[in-house]
Write a protein that holds these residues in place. Structure first.
Motif, PDB file in Angstrom:
ATOM      1  N   GLN A 204      19.383  13.252   5.025  1.00 35.92           N
ATOM      2  CA  GLN A 204      18.732  12.425   3.933  1.00 35.92           C
ATOM      3  C   GLN A 204      19.612  11.594   2.987  1.00 35.92           C
ATOM      4  O   GLN A 204      19.285  10.694   2.704  1.00 35.92           O
ATOM      5  CB  GLN A 204      17.606  13.477   3.143  1.00 35.92           C
ATOM      6  CG  GLN A 204      17.046  13.072   2.081  1.00 35.92           C
ATOM      7  CD  GLN A 204      15.836  11.784   2.492  1.00 35.92           C
ATOM      8  OE1 GLN A 204      14.782  12.196   2.936  1.00 35.92           O
ATOM      9  NE2 GLN A 204      15.944  10.519   2.507  1.00 35.92           N
ATOM     10  N   LEU A 205      20.708  12.436   2.686  1.00 39.31           N
ATOM     11  CA  LEU A 205      21.710  12.030   1.554  1.00 39.31           C
ATOM     12  C   LEU A 205      22.311  10.962   2.373  1.00 39.31           C
ATOM     13  O   LEU A 205      22.796   9.869   1.656  1.00 39.31           O
ATOM     14  CB  LEU A 205      22.722  13.075   1.204  1.00 39.31           C
ATOM     15  CG  LEU A 205      22.025  14.147   0.384  1.00 39.31           C
ATOM     16  CD1 LEU A 205      22.945  15.556   0.231  1.00 39.31           C
ATOM     17  CD2 LEU A 205      21.941  13.504  -0.980  1.00 39.31           C
TER      18      LEU A 205
ATOM     19  N   PRO B  24      12.496  10.466  -1.223  1.00 36.79           N
ATOM     20  CA  PRO B  24      13.737  10.563  -1.055  1.00 36.79           C
ATOM     21  C   PRO B  24      14.243  12.346  -1.350  1.00 36.79           C
ATOM     22  O   PRO B  24      15.286  12.519  -0.829  1.00 36.79           O
ATOM     23  CB  PRO B  24      14.507   9.884  -2.229  1.00 36.79           C
ATOM     24  CG  PRO B  24      13.321   9.713  -3.215  1.00 36.79           C
ATOM     25  CD  PRO B  24      12.189   9.476  -2.362  1.00 36.79           C
ATOM     26  N   THR B  25      13.469  12.950  -2.034  1.00 37.43           N
ATOM     27  CA  THR B  25      13.832  14.203  -2.046  1.00 37.43           C
ATOM     28  C   THR B  25      13.375  15.400  -1.293  1.00 37.43           C
ATOM     29  O   THR B  25      13.360  16.431  -1.584  1.00 37.43           O
ATOM     30  CB  THR B  25      13.620  14.778  -3.662  1.00 37.43           C
ATOM     31  OG1 THR B  25      12.282  14.594  -3.784  1.00 37.43           O
ATOM     32  CG2 THR B  25      14.491  13.796  -4.669  1.00 37.43           C
ATOM     33  N   ALA B  26      12.387  14.859  -0.168  1.00 34.97           N
ATOM     34  CA  ALA B  26      11.690  15.744   0.550  1.00 34.97           C
ATOM     35  C   ALA B  26      12.497  16.963   1.234  1.00 34.97           C
ATOM     36  O   ALA B  26      12.178  18.129   1.248  1.00 34.97           O
ATOM     37  CB  ALA B  26      10.822  15.105   1.579  1.00 34.97           C
ATOM     38  N   ALA B  27      13.808  16.719   1.625  1.00 34.21           N
ATOM     39  CA  ALA B  27      14.575  17.494   2.297  1.00 34.21           C
ATOM     40  C   ALA B  27      15.700  17.830   1.573  1.00 34.21           C
ATOM     41  O   ALA B  27      16.608  18.731   1.982  1.00 34.21           O
ATOM     42  CB  ALA B  27      15.301  16.757   3.578  1.00 34.21           C
TER      43      ALA B  27
ATOM     44  N   TYR C 251       9.566   4.247  -6.651  1.00 31.25           N
ATOM     45  CA  TYR C 251       9.945   5.433  -6.453  1.00 31.25           C
ATOM     46  C   TYR C 251       8.581   6.209  -6.005  1.00 31.25           C
ATOM     47  O   TYR C 251       7.645   6.389  -6.649  1.00 31.25           O
ATOM     48  CB  TYR C 251      10.187   6.389  -7.675  1.00 31.25           C
ATOM     49  CG  TYR C 251      11.065   7.727  -7.267  1.00 31.25           C
ATOM     50  CD1 TYR C 251      12.358   7.822  -7.103  1.00 31.25           C
ATOM     51  CD2 TYR C 251      10.160   8.881  -7.434  1.00 31.25           C
ATOM     52  CE1 TYR C 251      13.003   9.079  -6.798  1.00 31.25           C
ATOM     53  CE2 TYR C 251      10.712   9.991  -7.207  1.00 31.25           C
ATOM     54  CZ  TYR C 251      11.954  10.092  -6.763  1.00 31.25           C
ATOM     55  OH  TYR C 251      12.764  11.325  -6.593  1.00 31.25           O
ATOM     56  N   VAL C 252       8.488   6.708  -4.563  1.00 29.86           N
ATOM     57  CA  VAL C 252       7.216   7.423  -4.161  1.00 29.86           C
ATOM     58  C   VAL C 252       7.701   8.830  -4.028  1.00 29.86           C
ATOM     59  O   VAL C 252       8.826   9.396  -3.606  1.00 29.86           O
ATOM     60  CB  VAL C 252       7.144   6.841  -2.622  1.00 29.86           C
ATOM     61  CG1 VAL C 252       5.861   7.649  -2.188  1.00 29.86           C
ATOM     62  CG2 VAL C 252       6.908   5.362  -2.865  1.00 29.86           C
TER      63      VAL C 252
ATOM     64  N   GLY D  91       6.349  16.661   2.465  1.00 24.19           N
ATOM     65  CA  GLY D  91       5.922  15.126   2.570  1.00 24.19           C
ATOM     66  C   GLY D  91       4.448  15.061   2.558  1.00 24.19           C
ATOM     67  O   GLY D  91       3.901  14.005   3.094  1.00 24.19           O
ATOM     68  N   VAL D  92       3.628  16.034   2.025  1.00 28.59           N
ATOM     69  CA  VAL D  92       2.327  16.034   2.100  1.00 28.59           C
ATOM     70  C   VAL D  92       1.833  16.139   0.590  1.00 28.59           C
ATOM     71  O   VAL D  92       2.366  16.600  -0.505  1.00 28.59           O
ATOM     72  CB  VAL D  92       1.646  17.459   2.726  1.00 28.59           C
ATOM     73  CG1 VAL D  92       0.350  17.662   2.419  1.00 28.59           C
ATOM     74  CG2 VAL D  92       2.033  17.331   4.099  1.00 28.59           C
ATOM     75  N   ASP D  93       0.660  15.248   0.309  1.00 29.61           N
ATOM     76  CA  ASP D  93       0.108  15.041  -1.242  1.00 29.61           C
ATOM     77  C   ASP D  93      -0.437  16.326  -1.873  1.00 29.61           C
ATOM     78  O   ASP D  93      -0.712  17.381  -0.772  1.00 29.61           O
ATOM     79  CB  ASP D  93      -0.889  13.728  -1.226  1.00 29.61           C
ATOM     80  CG  ASP D  93      -1.956  14.019  -0.326  1.00 29.61           C
ATOM     81  OD1 ASP D  93      -2.820  14.845  -0.638  1.00 29.61           O
ATOM     82  OD2 ASP D  93      -1.865  13.478   0.819  1.00 29.61           O
TER      83      ASP D  93
END
Length: 512
Positions: free
Chosen positions: A157-158, A177-180, A205-206, A436-438
């Protein structure tokens, strides 16, 4: 918070009436969006709301059916991702776009490699130096010569983030971007986002983590079912209002865990060592219980779950399932024994992108779905299985034959959870079940897990999301460097104690 700006003169990106249609699905329906210079603009909504589709239009992956996009006041209609980069738009997608067989440096500079003026050979030294500079900005140490296939999920991810930053784009689009990432890595990335804003760049930003939205965003646009709900200033709202706008209803406690009557030990690990990291782990999971596994990234969580699922051989110790010796040589053995498994890496080790939802969901129970002397697969049985789990998990899809790659990340996650449940075993190993789930889907997934444990299932759950770990677990086992350093129950189950155990090996206020 960035200063108030004049939108008439600083509007960088303007989306008007954007509509995107796929066969049988209208993913976006007349969406408007504007992004200003020097602004962090959050794009939020449930999975399937249309966020990723909008980002892929900006990134040149999808073409709209209707509507217009203006970039710096001029028409913008990219036909391919390279067009987006050429116009200064860099997109970090939720699903990785790295080349596993190439090095970190080769991935970061893919498509824009520096060449020698005379020989036209690639200047690898310059690429390595550029990578080190980018990773220094991100506050991490990743070897530019390392092969991407050998990196952890968080490291990959980074690399994706460094790849986007290296383009020097004026608009940076970040999809989860921060999920992992670990908490420490998240904080460093948020600092980078603030720095980009201060430089006058725009960031879309999502994130499903609303605390991040409130930490860095200036405004937020909420989508629901492919339509615009509202755009509002972050300073004028709160989390409760955003949740209501996202889901169209009030959502109660996402991680609501009822008291359970624990049964007999379903899974037992005795002195288990596996891989290069996991050492001497003792662990019990009882019927009706959720045992959470916590710790900093790379503390042995992956090795523990892989050992239970037969994907990593034991070096020492043994395991028991319902009081009997359990020694799976392969994941197939684990499935046959009734152990369901959800991998943390949805793209690399989860979905089969070229197959349908039906095929992805039933792959773990094919033998059960065969019939007759020829042992042919029963399409009717497959479709019944699909209908059961797609219904229980509220998978948003056009039907069983839709390709899983066409679903949003959260709906893909639901299909994979259904795959883990389909064998019907009494032990479930869940790695990052709501990554990654709402927020609405998180509540649905954990409500289902609660139903399963009420029926006697035993759950071993790894989560890097501390609210999830604390709210959904009955006990928390904390790992550090492959060893169990703490077991937290009752009032000891606090965020401070999880962090203290993971970093110091002891609870708050307890002497070493």
């Amino acid at each position: 918070m960035s200063p108030t700006v004049d939108t008439a003169t600083t509007r960088v990106l303007e989306v008007t009436g954007l509509t995107v249609e796929f066969p049988g699905v209208r993913a976006l329906d007349g969406v408007d969006l504007d992004v200003q210079a020097g602004e962090v603009h959050a794009l939020i909504g449930e999975n399937g709301a249309g966020k990723s589709t909008l980002l892929k239009v900006l990134g040149g992956v999808h073409s709209p059916s209707a509507g217009t996009v203006l970039l710096h006041g001029k028409a913008y209609a990219p036909r391919r991702p390279s067009d987006a980069l050429a116009h200064g738009i860099a997109v970090i997608y939720q699903e990785f776009t790295l080349f596993p067989a190439l090095t970190v440096a080769e991935n970061v500079y893919a498509g824009r490699e520096p060449h020698s003026r005379w020989s036209r050979g690639i200047r690898y030294g310059e690429m390595r130096a550029g990578c080190r500079e980018l990773f220094n900005i991100l506050g991490v140490d990743i070897d530019p010569d390392a092969q991407v296939a050998d990196l952890s999920v968080s490291e990959q991810q980074l690399v994706e983030i460094a790849k986007a930053l290296g383009t020097n784009g004026r608009v940076i689009v970040m999809d989860e971007p921060t999920a992992a990432l670990s908490n420490e890595e998240v904080e460093r990335l948020l600092d980078v986002v603030r720095r980009l804003r201060d430089e006058g760049r725009s960031v879309v930003y999502v994130s499903h983590r609303l605390e991040e939205v409130f930490a860095v965003a200036d405004r937020a646009t909420v989508l629901r079912d492919g339509r615009l709900v509202r755009t509002l200033d972050i300073a004028d709202t709160d989390e409760d209002e955003l949740v209501r706008l996202m889901v169209g209803r009030d959502v109660g406690a996402v991680f609501h865990r009822e008291a359970v009557a624990e049964g007999k030990v379903a899974l037992r690990l005795v002195g288990v060592s596996a891989g290069r990291l996991l050492r001497d782990v003792d662990l019990d999971v009882r019927a009706g219980e959720i045992v959470g596994i916590g710790g900093v990234a790379g503390a042995g969580q992956a090795e523990l779950t892989q050992a239970v699922f037969g994907a990593l051989p034991l070096r020492a110790g043994h395991m028991e399932l319902d009081g009997r010796r359990y020694a799976p040589a392969t994941p197939a053995d684990a499935l046959a024994a009734g152990v369901g498994f959800l991998h943390e890496d949805r793209k690399r080790a989860g979905i089969l992108p070229d197959l349908s939802i039906r095929q992805n969901l039933t792959v773990t129970v094919l033998e059960r779905l065969r019939h007759g002397l020829a042992r042919l697969l029963s399409r009717r049985a497959e479709e019944r299985t699909y209908a059961e789990y797609a219904g229980r998990l509220r998978v948003r899809a056009t039907g069983p034959e839709q390709l899983i790659s066409e679903l949003s990340g959260g709906n893909q996650q639901k299909v994979l959870l259904g795959r883990a449940l389909a064998p019907g075993g009494r032990v479930l190993v869940l790695n990052e079940p709501t990554r990654g789930v709402d927020i609405g889907a998180k509540a649905e997934i954990h409500a289902l897990v609660n139903e399963l444990t009420a029926a006697g299932a035993a759950v071993l759950m790894v989560s890097s999301d501390l609210p999830e770990l604390l709210g959904a677990s009955d006990r928390i086992v904390v790992l550090s460097r492959g060893r169990v350093v703490g077991v937290l129950e009752g009032e000891d189950r606090t965020e401070e104690n999880v962090i203290a155990c993971a970093t110091t090996g002891r609870r708050i206020g307890v002497a070493a």
